[in-house]
Write a protein that holds these residues in place. Structure first.
Motif, PDB file in Angstrom:
ATOM      1  N   ARG A 124       1.324   2.013   1.896  1.00  0.00           N
ATOM      2  CA  ARG A 124       1.319   1.067   0.738  1.00  0.00           C
ATOM      3  C   ARG A 124       1.049   1.700  -0.541  1.00  0.00           C
ATOM      4  O   ARG A 124       0.417   2.818  -0.475  1.00  0.00           O
ATOM      5  N   SER A 153       5.548   4.690   1.810  1.00  0.00           N
ATOM      6  CA  SER A 153       6.119   3.538   2.603  1.00  0.00           C
ATOM      7  C   SER A 153       6.048   2.282   1.683  1.00  0.00           C
ATOM      8  O   SER A 153       4.933   1.926   1.143  1.00  0.00           O
ATOM      9  N   GLU A 154       7.191   1.868   1.319  1.00  0.00           N
ATOM     10  CA  GLU A 154       7.511   0.548   0.595  1.00  0.00           C
ATOM     11  C   GLU A 154       6.708   0.603  -0.797  1.00  0.00           C
ATOM     12  O   GLU A 154       6.197  -0.172  -1.370  1.00  0.00           O
ATOM     13  N   THR A 156       8.123   0.994  -4.844  1.00  0.00           N
ATOM     14  CA  THR A 156       9.043   0.500  -5.655  1.00  0.00           C
ATOM     15  C   THR A 156       9.669   1.619  -6.331  1.00  0.00           C
ATOM     16  O   THR A 156       9.007   2.937  -6.318  1.00  0.00           O
ATOM     17  N   SER A 177      10.461   8.115   1.705  1.00  0.00           N
ATOM     18  CA  SER A 177      10.000   6.766   1.607  1.00  0.00           C
ATOM     19  C   SER A 177      10.369   6.156   2.714  1.00  0.00           C
ATOM     20  O   SER A 177      11.422   6.357   3.482  1.00  0.00           O
ATOM     21  N   PRO A 179      11.022   2.568   4.054  1.00  0.00           N
ATOM     22  CA  PRO A 179      11.130   1.012   3.728  1.00  0.00           C
ATOM     23  C   PRO A 179      11.628   0.137   4.924  1.00  0.00           C
ATOM     24  O   PRO A 179      12.278   0.809   5.716  1.00  0.00           O
ATOM     25  N   TYR A 181      14.944  -1.485   6.195  1.00  0.00           N
ATOM     26  CA  TYR A 181      16.321  -1.717   5.845  1.00  0.00           C
ATOM     27  C   TYR A 181      17.022  -1.944   7.170  1.00  0.00           C
ATOM     28  O   TYR A 181      16.739  -1.421   8.187  1.00  0.00           O
ATOM     29  N   ILE A 188      16.333  -1.965  -0.909  1.00  0.00           N
ATOM     30  CA  ILE A 188      16.351  -0.926  -1.459  1.00  0.00           C
ATOM     31  C   ILE A 188      17.523  -0.443  -2.166  1.00  0.00           C
ATOM     32  O   ILE A 188      17.584   0.733  -2.912  1.00  0.00           O
ATOM     33  N   GLN A 203      15.043   8.413   2.876  1.00  0.00           N
ATOM     34  CA  GLN A 203      14.439   7.122   3.382  1.00  0.00           C
ATOM     35  C   GLN A 203      14.532   7.296   4.829  1.00  0.00           C
ATOM     36  O   GLN A 203      15.372   7.905   5.554  1.00  0.00           O
ATOM     37  N   THR A 327      10.341  -5.957  -2.748  1.00  0.00           N
ATOM     38  CA  THR A 327       9.291  -4.789  -2.380  1.00  0.00           C
ATOM     39  C   THR A 327       8.024  -5.071  -3.176  1.00  0.00           C
ATOM     40  O   THR A 327       6.841  -5.117  -2.566  1.00  0.00           O
ATOM     41  N   SER A 331       4.128  -6.243  -1.785  1.00  0.00           N
ATOM     42  CA  SER A 331       3.181  -5.411  -1.928  1.00  0.00           C
ATOM     43  C   SER A 331       1.647  -5.914  -1.994  1.00  0.00           C
ATOM     44  O   SER A 331       1.535  -6.924  -2.957  1.00  0.00           O
TER      45      SER A 331
END
Length: 337
Positions: A124, A153-154, A156, A177, A179, A181, A188, A203, A327, A331
């Motif tokens: 994060r 990871s995760e 913006t 990245s 995320p 999905y 995203i 991703q 996102t 966080s």
């Protein structure tokens, strides 16, 4: 066999179906079953394996290290992560401080039985540590040979831009990245994906089957399947709760004719769907049984025609979450303890 894709603007190829052991190894499934699942992944042509120090409070890394023992190290790609607290959860046992990163990579390598990981990821964004400190620590991890590449990871789109700029200054590659999905969770698409394409970041997406909802096993108005994630009080039930409503479950059932037309299961359709996005390098799959691995890898190499992608959108309608602000909202605002 599973196809491979380049990860970001790098020369590293990873399997587009990547095996992840969140919520399984060291917690939901017995170790022998976990070892069998990794063996099934290797047999299916999966070469990339994703874990994190926090999964099952370090046990997931330990199990994966045992499962990959004896494999040619150069033939597999091992990913892990740092951020969340492990161990006694002291004041420096979480976040992305230099202290926590440099201590955490050593613990992960020991548990994974390797001298380096291919990808080390910030699990994060840490609001309490200067980004310059975090990225300098990652640069030192790379220069020491303990990680080959760095990911996040995760984060913006704004955080990705700032991190990428610093990585270039410091002489290492921020290439990925990770995320959430899926067909049902597309937050995203409006900001993170365009920024990532511009920056040369791919991703590696988690939960492509929406924690199991897109497999179609949860039927509207029916009791939850025994032993399913939705019944798991260790964490699975809470992660899936947002999708467990009558409207979403009904619409998922209406995807069956589309899957049938492609001769896929609903789970295979879901995994194939995320791989249609050209910014996605890999879909993470987990498994509680080896047979699940063998089934999911059949999504590799599938092309879904444009007209069927449109039908999927029409079927799911407003059950899809698209708000890019989610996102940041989800966080951590302070380091976890």
């Amino acid at each position: 066999m599973v196809n491979h894709r380049y990860l970001g603007n790098s020369g590293l190829k990873i399997s587009e179906i990547t095996y992840g052991n969140w919520l399984t190894h060291g917690s939901q499934v017995e170790n022998e079953t976990a070892l069998a699942c990794v063996r099934a992944a290797l047999d299916a042509g999966i070469t990339s394996f994703d874990t994190a120090d926090v999964y099952a409070n370090t046990m997931a890394e330990t199990v994966l290290g045992k499962a990959l023992k004896g494999e040619r190290r150069e033939s597999v790609e091992i990913f892990t992560k740092v951020y969340w607290p492990t161990g006694p959860k002291g004041p420096n046992d979480s976040g992305l401080s230099r202290k926590h990163i440099l201590e955490s990579i050593n613990g992960s390598l020991k548990r994974l039985r390797t001298d380096h990981v291919d990808l080390y990821q910030a699990h994060r964004y840490d609001t309490e540590t200067p980004l310059e400190e975090t990225m300098q620590a990652f640069a030192d991890v790379v220069r020491s040979g303990k990680a080959l590449y760095i990911g996040v990871s995760e984060w913006t789109a704004e955080q990705l831009r700032a991190g990428h700029a610093l990585s270039k200054e410091l002489g290492f590659q921020l290439i990925s990245s990770q995320p959430q999905y899926s067909m049902l969770w597309r937050v995203i698409e409006d900001e993170v994906v365009p920024a990532s394409k511009e920056l040369g970041i791919s991703q590696i997406v988690w939960s492509p089957v929406a924690q199991g909802v897109l497999t179609g096993k949860y039927l509207p108005g029916q009791p939850l399947p025994e032993g399913s994630r939705a019944t798991d009080e260790k964490g699975g039930a809470s992660t899936i709760s947002g999708f467990m409503n009558e409207q979403t479950l009904t619409r998922v059932q209406h995807l069956r004719p589309i899957a049938d037309e492609l001769e896929l299961s609903l789970a295979q359709l879901a995994v194939a769907w995320v791989l249609q996005n050209d910014n996605v390098a890999a879909a993470l799959i987990g498994a509680s049984r080896p047979e699940q691995v063998a089934e999911n890898v059949k999504a590799s190499g599938v092309t879904i025609p444009a007209e069927l992608l449109t039908r999927i959108d029409d079927v799911l309608g407003d059950s899809v979450e698209r708000n890019p602000g989610v996102t940041a909202e989800r966080s951590p605002q302070t380091r976890p303890v």
